[in-house]
Scaffold this active site. Structure first.
Site, PDB file in Angstrom:
ATOM      1  N   TYR A 141       0.866  -1.224   0.028  1.00  0.00           N
ATOM      2  CA  TYR A 141       0.068  -0.158  -0.277  1.00  0.00           C
ATOM      3  C   TYR A 141       0.865   1.209   0.036  1.00  0.00           C
ATOM      4  CZ  TYR A 141      -3.949  -3.120   1.226  1.00  0.00           C
ATOM      5  OH  TYR A 141      -5.161  -3.716   1.157  1.00  0.00           O
ATOM      6  N   LYS A 192       3.419 -15.384   2.185  1.00  0.00           N
ATOM      7  CA  LYS A 192       3.380 -15.898   0.924  1.00  0.00           C
ATOM      8  C   LYS A 192       4.816 -16.021   0.591  1.00  0.00           C
ATOM      9  CE  LYS A 192       0.844 -17.657  -2.755  1.00  0.00           C
ATOM     10  NZ  LYS A 192       0.233 -18.855  -2.368  1.00  0.00           N
ATOM     11  N   ASP A 224      -2.834 -18.088   1.557  1.00  0.00           N
ATOM     12  CA  ASP A 224      -4.052 -18.875   1.027  1.00  0.00           C
ATOM     13  C   ASP A 224      -4.620 -19.998   1.783  1.00  0.00           C
ATOM     14  OD1 ASP A 224      -1.494 -19.892   0.325  1.00  0.00           O
ATOM     15  OD2 ASP A 224      -1.900 -20.478  -1.616  1.00  0.00           O
ATOM     16  N   ASP A 252     -11.137  -8.748   7.422  1.00  0.00           N
ATOM     17  CA  ASP A 252     -12.525  -8.741   6.918  1.00  0.00           C
ATOM     18  C   ASP A 252     -13.018 -10.035   7.218  1.00  0.00           C
ATOM     19  OD1 ASP A 252     -12.338  -5.960   6.701  1.00  0.00           O
ATOM     20  OD2 ASP A 252     -13.309  -5.811   4.479  1.00  0.00           O
TER      21      ASP A 252
END
Ligand code: NAD
Length: 362
Positions: A141, A192, A224, A252
């Site tokens: 970000y 990851k 994942d 979320d």
């Protein structure tokens, strides 16, 4: 000198939900339980409308002079097509960066009264209590270069950069190890590392820090798999530490395990102890101004503020207890309503919490 708390209502449902938490603060001030001054400021789309900027310098000044900040939420379709640097969400990213709010604590806690509101089976979620520690001022970000450029063949290409240095990884890992030490002593680092070098380094640095926290059991998991495990067997987790973007998505997901995103608070902490507290949800423009938004995530964010920035453990515990009592009495906002419960509005929910709190805080 009294400590200052800055209220930044923001956009959409922000002003309605922050007003409910302000009622709690005013009650505590009136009762002489809290010696703080309240200030108000602008952020997001409402700040763009008034000043032309999503984070006016006046807000930064007030934020720097405050001990803690309670924010609503920013954004909405009205500002979706303005210049990217002026968008409300940029104001939020900017205040996190200005104040160095690098550690985002997002609990996912299921009030037993709401077990029915989860879309998962009761046995899977009953008693769920996990904490996601999300890195907040680095990663993709914030990484540069970023942008949208035109290629030689006339096509446009969007690009962002995922970057983490050792210092950034160590400081968020320290918060996570310490948080796990104070809870059940289990920490899962999500990355990851099999594909992304930035998170290969993430895993290596966190693994090395394990020796400083012998009481904490450390596990690594690919993102994942973590998403799958959170839905399959969420109670296997105690504390999860992860990068900015993975944390954004996983928190979320975790929020829905608890029935509604309208229930989840968050704290964003800096090195100097300053904290910004806000609900995990967005500005919900679809329900803004209708007095139907759930203010409990914001009220629970205030409870985190009392705990982490003002060190008022007892007042924080009692505020959480009041939320539980109000739910137990059968009162619900629309998003968490179910058969046999009484559906009430945003304001009424705020009043119900303050009324109950006044019986616990004498
Ligand atoms: P959202 O969280 O605002 O809404 C998603 C859904 O959840 C909507 O149906 C909404 O009505 C519902 N919801 C959210 N909070 C609720 C509450 N307290 N009570 C009852 N229902 C609630 O997410 P979105 O729709 O993706 O985003 C809307 C705007 O919010 C966008 O502009 C986005 O950029 C912004 N946003 C801001 C933040 C923030 O300020 N921290 C975070 C996420 C999204």
């Amino acid at each position: 000198m009294a400590k200052k708390i800055l209220l930044l209502p923001g956009d959409g449902i922000g002003p309605e939900i922050v007003a409910q938490a302000e009622k709690v603060l005013l009650f505590l001030i009136r009762k002489g339980k809290l010696h703080v001054e309240l200030e108000h400021g602008l952020i997001g789309g409402s700040a763009v409308d008034e000043t032309g900027f999503p984070l006016p310098s006046e807000t930064v000044k007030k934020a720097k002079q405050s001990t803690a900040i309670l924010m609503g939420s920013v954004g909405g379709p009205k500002w979706d097509s303005i210049d990217r640097p002026l968008r409300p969400e940029r104001g939020l990213l900017a205040i996190r960066a200005e104040l160095g709010l690098f550690a985002n604590l997002r609990p996912a806690f299921l009030f037993s009264e709401l077990a029915k509101a989860s879309t998962l089976n009761r046995e899977v979620v009953a008693g769920l209590d996990l904490m996601i520690v999300r890195e907040l001022t680095g990663g993709i970000y914030f990484g540069n270069p970023r942008g949208i450029r035109e290629l030689d063949d006339g096509q446009r290409e969007g690009f962002n950069t995922l970057v983490y240095n050792e210092k950034e990884i160590k400081r968020i890992a320290k918060v996570a190890f310490e948080t796990a030490s104070k809870r059940n002593g289990r920490l899962c680092s999500v990355d990851k590392a099999n594909v992304l070098e930035a998170t290969e380094l993430w895993r290596e640095v966190i693994e090395k820090m394990k020796k400083d926290y012998p009481a904490v059991e450390l596990q690594h998991m690919y993102v994942d798999n973590a998403a799958m495990q959170l839905v399959r067997k969420p109670k296997q987790f105690d504390v999860i530490v992860t990068t900015n973007m993975f944390g954004d998505i996983l928190s979320d997901l975790a929020s829905m395990l608890t029935g509604s995103i309208g229930m989840l608070p968050s704290a964003s902490l800096a090195h100097d102890g300053k904290g910004m507290y806000e609900p995990a949800h967005g500005s919900a423009p679809d329900i803004a101004g209708k007095d139907i938004a759930n203010p409990l995530a914001t009220i629970l964010s205030l409870s985190m503020l009392l705990r982490y920035s003002l060190f008022e453990e007892e007042l924080a515990d009692k505020l959480e207890k009041s939320v539980a009592n109000v739910l137990e009495s059968g009162l619900r906002t629309q998003d968490i309503n179910s058969d046999g419960m009484k559906c009430i509005g945003t304001n009424e929910m705020g009043d119900a919490v303050v009324n109950n709190y006044s019986t616990l805080v004498s």
